[in-house]
Design a protein around this motif. Structure first.
Motif, PDB file in Angstrom:
ATOM      1  N   VAL A 158       0.840  -1.192   0.000  1.00 40.80           N
ATOM      2  CA  VAL A 158       0.000   0.000   0.000  1.00 40.80           C
ATOM      3  C   VAL A 158       0.879   1.248   0.000  1.00 40.80           C
ATOM      4  CG1 VAL A 158      -1.767   1.292   1.255  1.00 40.80           C
ATOM      5  CG2 VAL A 158      -1.833  -1.198   1.244  1.00 40.80           C
ATOM      6  N   THR A 159       0.518   2.224  -0.801  1.00 44.76           N
ATOM      7  CA  THR A 159       1.212   3.505  -0.766  1.00 44.76           C
ATOM      8  C   THR A 159       0.820   4.253   0.503  1.00 44.76           C
ATOM      9  OG1 THR A 159       1.257   3.657  -3.180  1.00 44.76           O
ATOM     10  CG2 THR A 159       1.560   5.709  -1.951  1.00 44.76           C
ATOM     11  N   VAL A 160       1.817   4.744   1.224  1.00 43.06           N
ATOM     12  CA  VAL A 160       1.585   5.522   2.438  1.00 43.06           C
ATOM     13  C   VAL A 160       2.278   6.869   2.265  1.00 43.06           C
ATOM     14  CG1 VAL A 160       1.825   5.626   4.944  1.00 43.06           C
ATOM     15  CG2 VAL A 160       1.560   3.401   3.807  1.00 43.06           C
ATOM     16  N   ARG A 161       1.518   7.932   2.504  1.00 41.06           N
ATOM     17  CA  ARG A 161       2.050   9.288   2.384  1.00 41.06           C
ATOM     18  C   ARG A 161       2.116   9.944   3.761  1.00 41.06           C
ATOM     19  NH1 ARG A 161      -1.109   8.136  -1.961  1.00 41.06           N
ATOM     20  NH2 ARG A 161      -0.169   8.494  -4.014  1.00 41.06           N
ATOM     21  N   PRO A 162       3.055  10.835   3.975  1.00 40.70           N
ATOM     22  CA  PRO A 162       3.101  11.545   5.260  1.00 40.70           C
ATOM     23  C   PRO A 162       1.758  12.195   5.570  1.00 40.70           C
ATOM     24  CG  PRO A 162       5.046  12.039   3.943  1.00 40.70           C
ATOM     25  CD  PRO A 162       4.127  11.275   3.047  1.00 40.70           C
ATOM     26  N   GLY A 163       1.265  11.984   6.778  1.00 41.64           N
ATOM     27  CA  GLY A 163      -0.005  12.558   7.180  1.00 41.64           C
ATOM     28  C   GLY A 163      -1.197  11.654   6.988  1.00 41.64           C
ATOM     29  N   ASP A 164      -1.046  10.528   6.287  1.00 38.89           N
ATOM     30  CA  ASP A 164      -2.142   9.566   6.190  1.00 38.89           C
ATOM     31  C   ASP A 164      -2.521   9.069   7.581  1.00 38.89           C
ATOM     32  OD1 ASP A 164      -2.342   9.733   3.455  1.00 38.89           O
ATOM     33  OD2 ASP A 164      -1.328   7.829   3.037  1.00 38.89           O
ATOM     34  N   ILE A 165      -3.771   8.673   7.727  1.00 34.54           N
ATOM     35  CA  ILE A 165      -4.242   8.136   9.002  1.00 34.54           C
ATOM     36  C   ILE A 165      -4.068   6.621   8.997  1.00 34.54           C
ATOM     37  CG2 ILE A 165      -6.241   7.866  10.525  1.00 34.54           C
ATOM     38  CD1 ILE A 165      -7.335  10.479   9.280  1.00 34.54           C
ATOM     39  N   LEU A 166      -3.453   6.082  10.040  1.00 35.85           N
ATOM     40  CA  LEU A 166      -3.269   4.638  10.174  1.00 35.85           C
ATOM     41  C   LEU A 166      -4.048   4.134  11.385  1.00 35.85           C
ATOM     42  CD1 LEU A 166      -0.771   5.448   8.377  1.00 35.85           C
ATOM     43  CD2 LEU A 166       0.310   3.399   9.289  1.00 35.85           C
ATOM     44  N   ILE A 167      -4.880   3.115  11.153  1.00 31.73           N
ATOM     45  CA  ILE A 167      -5.638   2.480  12.214  1.00 31.73           C
ATOM     46  C   ILE A 167      -5.320   0.989  12.167  1.00 31.73           C
ATOM     47  CG2 ILE A 167      -7.918   2.100  13.225  1.00 31.73           C
ATOM     48  CD1 ILE A 167      -7.125   5.043  13.047  1.00 31.73           C
ATOM     49  N   GLY A 168      -4.937   0.415  13.325  1.00 26.25           N
ATOM     50  CA  GLY A 168      -4.561  -0.987  13.354  1.00 26.25           C
ATOM     51  C   GLY A 168      -5.104  -1.706  14.572  1.00 26.25           C
TER      52      GLY A 168
END
Length: 225
Positions: A158-168
């Motif tokens: 998955v592409t991840v960009r600075p500032g994306d929200i991550l929920i795990g």
């Protein structure tokens, strides 16, 4: 021309903290169901403790087996950031262990998602900062570089960009574009409510299952004696 592959960007836009935190009580699966089952980090990257992950992406691209740039990222990241590391899924050398993670937790870092290896797994299992990784090895890292901080990366497909929200959670991790977050939050909450009703129906023994035969018939399934 810049030193491509060995550079650090210090600034990026983070979404409002209250918006990020609002996803914290929603199962990752319910969020992903409202994203057409996409933008989930691949299952090879697993949770190494039971701490829930909620935060904004602080991205790191590093050469496999080297954690120089990751060390710098830990010192730069802000409270509430999740450090997400692209290391080409290589698990030959651990990029991080107990000491670096403890320092990050002291600084208020919200967690780690590492497409590479960790070590000190037994200690990490008892920690209250979430740690996800592609594997474990006792072999330590090199500290030579190169690498980049706060550029778009690929983590678990998955592409991840600075500032994306991550929920795990224990199922895995979903990556949310902040531009989609407000509408997605509303839809995910509706999904939670629907599943709560289904669970109530299951306990009453009245779960409506007609949709299964309807779907089979619509797809031309042949029923034979």
């Amino acid at each position: 021309m810049g030193n491509i592959g060995f550079r650090i960007y210090s600034d990026f836009q983070r979404p409002p903290r209250n918006l990020v935190n609002a996803f914290g009580d929603i199962p990752v699966a319910n969020i992903a169901d409202n994203m057409n089952r996409t933008f989930c980090i691949g299952g090879k990257i697993k949770s190494y403790n039971s701490a829930p992950l909620v935060g904004t992406a602080f991205t790191v691209k590093t050469r496999p087996g080297d954690n120089l740039i990751l060390n710098k990222a830990i010192d730069m990241a802000s409270p509430g950031d999740v450090i997400v590391v692209e290391a080409q899924s290589d698990t030959t050398n651990a990029l991080i262990g107990e000491l670096m993670i403890a320092w990050a937790q002291e600084r208020g870092i919200a967690g780690f998602v590492i497409d590479g290896a960790i070590r000190d797994a037994a200690t990490i299992k008892e920690m209250t900062i979430p740690v996800y990784a592609a594997g474990v090895t006792p072999s330590g890292p090199y500290k030579d570089g190169p690498g980049e901080i706060n550029t778009p990366i690929s983590c678990g497909g998955v592409t991840v960009r600075p500032g994306d929200i991550l929920i795990g959670d224990q199922d895995g991790i979903v990556v949310i574009n902040p531009k989609d977050a407000t509408e997605l939050l509303e839809n995910a909450r509706k999904t939670v409510s629907k599943e709560e009703k289904v669970m109530a129906d299951i306990k009453k023994g009245v779960w409506d299952r007609k949709w299964i035969d309807e779907a089979l018939h619509s797809k031309g399934c042949e029923f034979l004696d």
